[in-house]
Write a protein that holds these residues in place. Structure first.
Motif: not given
Length: 116
Positions: A79-103
């Motif tokens: 899933y690396y590429a999918d997670l990377y795209r999502r991280a970009l859409r989240l603005g690489a905001d480390f306060d939103r790591i939980g949002d990315l992890a929940s995917d």
């Protein structure tokens, strides 16, 4: 076994991740460069790694037997590429790591190759 790839972008950002995800990651970077500064493009790589660590700590029961390293390798490989795209859409905001992890857990649980 798939290898990892690391290179440097013209923006100075280091491209990381499994080699087979490199084309998708580079496409994401090329498509998003106009929207995000170099810090976001670079920060998204770290955000993915941290999100995978958080996801390991909260992994579904079906994946409890995986070690930290095994879990990281599995998620990065699939899933690396999918997670990377999502991280970009989240603005690489480390306060939103939980949002990315929940995917990650739903992806693992719905992956037909992993749930046979």
């Amino acid at each position: 076994m798939t290898g990892s790839h690391e290179s440097i972008l013209p923006t100075g950002a280091e491209v990381r991740g499994p080699a087979h995800h490199l084309p998708a990651v580079m496409e994401s970077i090329n498509n998003m460069t106009a929207f995000f500064p170099a810090e976001v493009i670079a920060g998204a790589f770290g955000m993915v790694e941290h999100a995978i660590s958080v996801a390991w700590a909260t992994r579904p029961d079906a994946f409890l037997s995986l070690t930290f390293t095994q879990f990281h390798q599995l998620v990065r490989d699939r899933y690396y590429a999918d997670l990377y795209r999502r991280a970009l859409r989240l603005g690489a905001d480390f306060d939103r790591i939980g949002d990315l992890a929940s995917d990650i857990a739903p992806a693992l649980l719905s992956d037909p190759q992993l749930t046979r």
